[in-house]
Design a protein around this motif. Sequence first.
Motif, short mmCIF file in Angstrom:
data_model
loop_
_atom_site.label_atom_id
_atom_site.label_comp_id
_atom_site.label_asym_id
_atom_site.label_seq_id
_atom_site.Cartn_x
_atom_site.Cartn_y
_atom_site.Cartn_z
N UNK A 164 13.09 -13.32 3.36
CA UNK A 164 12.15 -14.15 2.63
C UNK A 164 12.06 -13.37 1.12
N UNK A 165 11.90 -12.00 1.29
CA UNK A 165 11.72 -11.41 -0.06
C UNK A 165 12.82 -11.60 -1.08
N UNK A 166 13.89 -12.10 -0.54
CA UNK A 166 15.15 -12.13 -1.50
C UNK A 166 14.78 -13.19 -2.53
N UNK A 167 14.15 -14.17 -2.25
CA UNK A 167 13.49 -15.43 -3.01
C UNK A 167 12.72 -14.96 -4.22
N UNK A 168 11.94 -13.67 -3.99
CA UNK A 168 11.06 -13.10 -5.11
C UNK A 168 11.78 -12.28 -6.04
N UNK A 169 13.15 -11.81 -5.85
CA UNK A 169 13.80 -10.91 -6.64
C UNK A 169 13.53 -11.17 -7.96
N UNK A 170 13.58 -12.43 -8.63
CA UNK A 170 13.22 -12.54 -10.09
C UNK A 170 11.81 -12.84 -10.31
N UNK A 171 10.79 -12.95 -9.41
CA UNK A 171 9.54 -13.37 -9.70
C UNK A 171 8.67 -12.19 -10.69
N UNK A 172 7.99 -12.51 -11.52
CA UNK A 172 7.29 -11.87 -12.32
C UNK A 172 5.78 -11.35 -11.46
N UNK A 173 6.07 -10.43 -10.29
CA UNK A 173 5.08 -9.86 -9.43
C UNK A 173 5.43 -8.57 -9.16
N UNK A 174 4.22 -7.59 -8.84
CA UNK A 174 4.25 -6.40 -8.48
C UNK A 174 4.90 -6.36 -7.08
N UNK A 175 5.29 -5.07 -6.64
CA UNK A 175 5.68 -4.85 -5.47
C UNK A 175 5.04 -5.23 -4.37
#
Length: 256
Positions: free
Chosen positions: A103-114
Amino acid sequence: MTTVIEQGSGLTLRHVSKRFNDDAAPPVLDRIDLSIASGEFVSIVGASGCGKSTLLRLIAGLDGDHEGEIGFDGERIVTTDLSRGIVFQDHRLFPWLDVEQNVAVALRNAPLSKAEKARAVAEHVALVGLKGYERHYPHQLSGGMAQRVAIARGLVNRPRLLLLDEPFGALDALTRRRLQLELQRIWERERITMVLVTHDVEEAVLLSDRVVVMEARPGRIGDVIEVGLARPRKVGDARLTRLRDEIVGRFFSSGS
């Protein structure tokens, strides 16, 4: 710079046509015109080869080689974007990653903190009913559970549009039914725009606000039917059955 084609929200297709290599062959899609409002759930049905999945790929921005214009929330679609998620029939999970990591793969380029990414993943794993399975790998999951992971991955970026290409087509009938009801629940909670491509007319009327019936060779919109029934809907409802039979009748009378 992205070109603005129309103010307002929703998905708009204007005179969209698509050909593959042979210009002499009929187009795969021929002058498609369709508007989908923000928050609407629309299904697209039709025979194999009518261009349903091709149309979904154009909307996703996976293929920019087409005539006409496709816009979402006032901006022309020219490539993929985090505002548009997609779920395929094949879940396409990475076998070496567990549920949480897939699921986290989709957030790789998201402008979010860890920490924000971790919260988003946890929330969406729970949303699809997989809390407690975060450390399981794809080979440890049933087909239905794997598709739940794919749906969570499609939603985790909080897209404004979710595209679903036969997401339950490879599942057994019981699992398919459960996930249809799960998708209905997720839509009612999230109220994002959803476009579902399916061969299953019963699935389309169960889930959708409108059903788009496509004709083949060339791929055109033959009819658009309003479902007009309150949610939540129940499988076996006589009104849904009548509407399904009406759509199937139109489908065959059109020669698709």
